[in-house]
Design a protein around this motif. Structure first.
Motif, PDB file in Angstrom:
ATOM      1  N   THR B  42     -13.008  -2.666 -10.623  1.00  0.00           N
ATOM      2  CA  THR B  42     -13.017  -1.599  -9.778  1.00  0.00           C
ATOM      3  C   THR B  42     -13.168  -2.040  -8.650  1.00  0.00           C
ATOM      4  OG1 THR B  42     -15.113  -3.441  -9.513  1.00  0.00           O
ATOM      5  CG2 THR B  42     -14.766  -0.759 -10.529  1.00  0.00           C
ATOM      6  N   PRO B  43     -12.977  -1.248  -6.727  1.00  0.00           N
ATOM      7  CA  PRO B  43     -12.139  -2.101  -6.106  1.00  0.00           C
ATOM      8  C   PRO B  43     -12.847  -3.570  -5.497  1.00  0.00           C
ATOM      9  CG  PRO B  43     -13.401   0.089  -5.345  1.00  0.00           C
ATOM     10  CD  PRO B  43     -13.134   0.038  -7.058  1.00  0.00           C
ATOM     11  N   ALA B  44     -12.117  -4.920  -5.103  1.00  0.00           N
ATOM     12  CA  ALA B  44     -12.833  -5.476  -4.253  1.00  0.00           C
ATOM     13  C   ALA B  44     -13.051  -5.762  -3.166  1.00  0.00           C
ATOM     14  CB  ALA B  44     -11.457  -7.049  -4.491  1.00  0.00           C
ATOM     15  N   THR B  46     -12.252  -6.385  -0.234  1.00  0.00           N
ATOM     16  CA  THR B  46     -11.067  -6.980   0.515  1.00  0.00           C
ATOM     17  C   THR B  46     -10.959  -5.915   1.079  1.00  0.00           C
ATOM     18  OG1 THR B  46      -9.574  -6.108  -1.268  1.00  0.00           O
ATOM     19  CG2 THR B  46      -9.874  -8.550  -0.682  1.00  0.00           C
ATOM     20  N   ARG B  48      -8.483  -4.039   5.203  1.00  0.00           N
ATOM     21  CA  ARG B  48      -7.034  -4.575   5.868  1.00  0.00           C
ATOM     22  C   ARG B  48      -6.072  -2.950   5.474  1.00  0.00           C
ATOM     23  NH1 ARG B  48      -3.394  -8.512   3.866  1.00  0.00           N
ATOM     24  NH2 ARG B  48      -4.098  -7.899   1.352  1.00  0.00           N
ATOM     25  N   VAL B  50      -4.237  -1.779   4.870  1.00  0.00           N
ATOM     26  CA  VAL B  50      -3.030  -1.850   3.758  1.00  0.00           C
ATOM     27  C   VAL B  50      -3.178  -1.307   2.518  1.00  0.00           C
ATOM     28  CG1 VAL B  50      -0.659  -2.719   5.512  1.00  0.00           C
ATOM     29  CG2 VAL B  50      -2.101  -4.183   4.006  1.00  0.00           C
ATOM     30  N   ILE B  51      -4.995  -2.016   2.838  1.00  0.00           N
ATOM     31  CA  ILE B  51      -5.057  -2.043   0.930  1.00  0.00           C
ATOM     32  C   ILE B  51      -6.232  -0.320   0.902  1.00  0.00           C
ATOM     33  CG2 ILE B  51      -7.682  -3.147   0.003  1.00  0.00           C
ATOM     34  CD1 ILE B  51      -7.254  -5.220   1.480  1.00  0.00           C
ATOM     35  N   ASP B  52      -5.801   0.267  -0.212  1.00  0.00           N
ATOM     36  CA  ASP B  52      -6.469   1.161  -0.717  1.00  0.00           C
ATOM     37  C   ASP B  52      -7.786   0.451  -1.834  1.00  0.00           C
ATOM     38  OD1 ASP B  52      -7.431   3.445  -2.076  1.00  0.00           O
ATOM     39  OD2 ASP B  52      -5.926   5.039  -1.783  1.00  0.00           O
ATOM     40  N   TYR B  55     -10.701   4.366  -4.465  1.00  0.00           N
ATOM     41  CA  TYR B  55     -10.972   4.521  -6.019  1.00  0.00           C
ATOM     42  C   TYR B  55     -12.185   4.199  -6.856  1.00  0.00           C
ATOM     43  CZ  TYR B  55      -9.079  -0.111  -6.426  1.00  0.00           C
ATOM     44  OH  TYR B  55      -9.000  -1.643  -6.506  1.00  0.00           O
TER      45      TYR B  55
END
Lengths: 99, 99
Positions: B42-44, B46, B48, B50-52, B55
Motif C-alpha cells: 500500500t502507499p508509503a 513518502t 514528493r 514526483v510520487i503517485d 492508489y
C-alpha cells in the motif's frame, strides 16, 4: 518491506548515448548496499490497454524498511546519480509501497 | 528477469470490506509458484511531487522470464482472482519491465 519503483522518460529517447548514460547511472545505484534487491529494466513487449510501456527505463528497488530507503535517498552514490543524470530525463514517476 | 508491477484503485476506497477483499485476493496470488519474488503493498508515507500515492494497493511480482509471467497470467489462481476481485477496482495501471 519497502518497494521503491521509478519510471524514467528520456528527454531525447532517440539518443543512444543518453540511453547508455542513464543505464550506466542506474546501474551504479546497485552498489548501494542499503538496497535488498535491485531491478533495472526497460519496457517488456507486453501490450494491453492497461499497460503503460511509454517509459524508457524503470527501477524497482526493495528495501528492508523505510529507514533503509531514506538512507539510500541521501547516499552519495544516489546524489551523484541525480547530479549526473537528471538532465537526461524529462519526467520521472515514483511509486513507494510498504507491505 | 521480468518485473510485473500493478497499481489498483478501489471503486469504493471508503469500504474496509473492499480493502480486505482485495488484500486477500492479492495475497492468494503469492501461492503461484511461477513468481520468484512477490510484494503486495500500500502507499508509503513518502510525499514528493514526483510520487503517485493515490492508489490503494500495489503488487510487484518478479519472474525469471517472460514465459514464467505468461504462465502466471493464465494460472487458475490468477484467473480466479480476476473473476472474484475485478468488481472491486475502478482502475489498474500495469508496468512490465525486463532487465
Amino acid at each position: 518491506m519497502f518497494v521503491h519503483t521509478v519510471f524514467f522518460w528520456l528527454k531525447h529517447p532517440e539518443s543512444q548515448a543518453d540511453h547508455d548514460a542513464l543505464r550506466a547511472g542506474l546501474g551504479s545505484l546497485k552498489e548501494i548496499t542499503d538496497i535488498s534487491a535491485a531491478y533495472v529494466g526497460t519496457p517488456a513487449e507486453t501490450r494491453r490497454p492497461v499497460i503503460d510501456h511509454s517509459y524508457d527505463f524503470s527501477i524497482t528497488f526493495v528495501f528492508a524498511d523505510k529507514a533503509a530507503h531514506d538512507t539510500y535517498q541521501e547516499h552519495p552514490i544516489h546524489l551523484k546519480f541525480v547530479d549526473t543524470c537528471a538532465h537526461l530525463w524529462t519526467r520521472v514517476q515514483v511509486y513507494d509501497a510498504v507491505g
